[in-house]
Write an enzyme that holds these catalytic residues in place. Structure first.
Site, PDB file in Angstrom:
ATOM      1  N   HIS A 125       1.804   1.591  10.035  1.00 27.56           N
ATOM      2  CA  HIS A 125       0.933   2.737  10.246  1.00 27.56           C
ATOM      3  C   HIS A 125      -0.430   3.480  10.464  1.00 27.56           C
ATOM      4  CE1 HIS A 125       6.253   4.512   9.657  1.00 27.56           C
ATOM      5  NE2 HIS A 125       6.011   4.163  10.965  1.00 27.56           N
ATOM      6  N   ASP A 128      -0.581   4.573   6.709  1.00 28.74           N
ATOM      7  CA  ASP A 128       0.201   3.452   6.065  1.00 28.74           C
ATOM      8  C   ASP A 128      -1.127   3.208   4.991  1.00 28.74           C
ATOM      9  OD1 ASP A 128       2.857   4.242   6.401  1.00 28.74           O
ATOM     10  OD2 ASP A 128       2.287   2.250   7.380  1.00 28.74           O
TER      11      ASP A 128
HETATM   12  C1  XLS Z   1      11.974   5.012  11.099  1.00 34.04           C
HETATM   13  C2  XLS Z   1      11.724   3.955  11.615  1.00 34.04           C
HETATM   14  C3  XLS Z   1      10.426   3.664  10.951  1.00 34.04           C
HETATM   15  C4  XLS Z   1       9.415   3.341  12.933  1.00 34.04           C
HETATM   16  C5  XLS Z   1       8.071   3.034  12.131  1.00 34.04           C
HETATM   17  O1  XLS Z   1      13.739   5.296  10.716  1.00 34.04           O
HETATM   18  O2  XLS Z   1      12.590   2.570  11.912  1.00 34.04           O
HETATM   19  O3  XLS Z   1      10.254   3.109  10.275  1.00 34.04           O
HETATM   20  O4  XLS Z   1      10.444   1.760  12.817  1.00 34.04           O
HETATM   21  O5  XLS Z   1       7.230   4.796  12.604  1.00 34.04           O
END
Ligand code: XLS
Ligand code: NI
Ligand code: NI
Length: 449
Positions: A109, A112
């Site tokens: 992300h 991150d």
């Molecule tokens: C949350 C999601 C998230 C997505 C990316 O439940 O899995 O981690 O994969 O934003």
């Protein structure tokens, strides 16, 4: 594949070297027992089939906090006072981990990778600086980006949604983040860009104009697609279904809901689905169900590999160690002809109680081995003529005669009535469920030998 495993100026995982395949007899917790990247199965290497990715967020950002208490792990890469210094250390730790684990891909992300700044421009600047460094690390290690995404759910401004927020100012702010995250994804050569609608949904139906919000979501995705294409993104846009959490109801409820949405809004040519195991189970489906629905629609794009806990109704994001899930999932993937430019991203976190640094490795190794075994077993099952005839054979009455005419749309309702009247009570045909399930068990034992 052998890579340089230590980047930057310090080693974050001392004492842990390159993780290697040692075979099923090995008792080394830090070795692969089944994942042998170069081993060829059904015409491709395991590495090509499985396309493993490690996610940045659970593995390098989260420290084990839950709603009842703080983190239980303190990461050596998260100690410096300056946020950019921390981001750089985290990147080095991440690339050391990816390389030692020998995964070909990673995912992130925007926030991150870099911390959010005080303004849109400052956030863009932070991200750009980190993307430049990440590009260097990619070149040094040979790692590739499976997908990038924007975090449109953590900041309090997104409490009422991002693309579906009732306040236009928030929608525009979300768009600014997606624009920067798309730039970053293109810069790093990402094969996909993910939208997970974290807070795109509602908590209260009575204060929400769902028709308007869904329309806004479609417009937002369309504009993101147009921008991505304009800057040369030739990969796949992915929607990741999830039925709930954090919202009571999320619009991307499950695979079939998203498929209907994409088709309705003319987005199915650019978007596919990123199926997450635990999201499917939260929606009341097995992992393989959502994979199958996506594959049937030719919209299976990628996988977020994890699992839930059957006793818990929330997104526990455990590592995918359930062999049946991996077998059933890989049966769908193999039948669909593979994951294309997608991959298997471990959107999974070690338990709060797993506090040794080696636990990160052990968890990923287990997940990779589980999917490698799933691949071997699925290939063995699909190659069994009994399995094929059990399923195909059930539809034999459509292969010729009136059944074929029905499939060709040549019989109207009255003609069907006359056929029924002349046939009498159809003979009973067993579904043979237990036989199919027994066959799968037989293959699990055989392929594990
Ligand atoms: C949350 C999601 C998230 C997505 C990316 O439940 O899995 O981690 O994969 O934003
Ligand atoms: Ni996910
Ligand atoms: Ni999830």
């Amino acid at each position: 594949m052998s890579r340089k495993v230590f980047v930057g100026d310090r080693e974050y995982f001392p004492g842990i070297g390159q993780i290697r395949y040692e075979g099923s007899e090995s008792d080394n917790a830090l070795a692969f027992k089944a994942y042998d990247p170069a081993r060829v199965v059904a015409g491709r290497t395991m590495e090509e089939h499985l396309r493993f990715a490690v996610c940045y967020w659970h593995t390098f950002c989260a420290e084990g906090a839950d709603p009842f208490g703080p983190g239980t792990r303190s990461h050596a890469w998260a100690v410096k006072t300056d946020a950019m210094d921390r981001s750089r250390d985290r990147l080095d730790a991440a690339f050391e981990f990816f390389s030692k684990l020998n995964v070909p891909f990673w995912c992130f992300h925007d926030f991150d990778l870099a911390s959010e700044g005080a303004s849109v421009a400052e956030s863009e600047e932070n991200l750009r600086a980190m993307v430049e460094l990440a590009g260097e690390r990619q070149r040094e290690t040979g790692l590739r980006l499976l997908w990038g995404t924007a975090n449109l759910f953590s900041h309090p401004r997104y409490m009422n949604g991002a693309a579906t927020n009732p306040d236009f100012a928030v929608v525009a702010r979300a768009a600014a983040q997606v624009k920067a995250a798309l730039d970053a994804t293109v810069e790093l050569g990402g094969g996909n860009y993910v939208f997970w609608g974290g807070r795109e949904g509602y908590a209260c139906l009575q204060n929400t104009d769902t028709r308007r919000e869904l329309e806004h979501m479609a417009i937002f995705l369309e504009k993101a697609r147009d921008y991505g294409r304009s800057i040369g993104f030739d990969g796949t846009f992915l929607i990741e279904p999830k039925p709930m959490e954090p919202m009571k109801h999320q619009y991307d409820f499950d695979a079939q809901t998203v498929i209907g949405f994409l088709r309705h809004h003319g987005l199915a040519g650019d978007f596919k689905l990123n199926i997450e195991a635990n999201h499917a189970t939260l929606a009341g489906h097995p992992f393989a169900h959502d994979l199958r629905m996506a594959a049937d629609a030719d919209l299976l794009g990628s996988i977020d590999a994890n699992r839930g806990d059957p006793q818990n109704g929330w997104d526990t994001d455990q590592f995918p160690l359930d062999l049946y899930d991996c077998v059933h999932g890989m049966m769908v993937v193999l039948e669909a002809g593979g994951l294309g430019r997608g991959g298997l991203n471990f959107d999974a976190k070690i338990r709060r109680e797993s506090t040794d640094i080696e636990d990160m490795f052990i968890a990923h190794i287990g997940g990779m081995d589980a999917f490698a075994r799933g691949l071997l077993i699925a290939d063995s099952i699909l190659g069994d003529p009994r399995m094929r005839s059990l399923r195909q054979g059930r539809y034999a009455s459509f292969d010729s005669g009136d059944g074929e005419r029905f499939e060709n749309r040549d019989l109207d309702l009255a003609a069907l009535r006359d056929i029924a009247a002349g046939t009498g009570e159809p003979a009973q045909t067993s579904g043979k469920q237990e036989l199919v399930e027994n066959l799968i068990n037989d293959h699990i034992v055989r392929a594990a030998r």
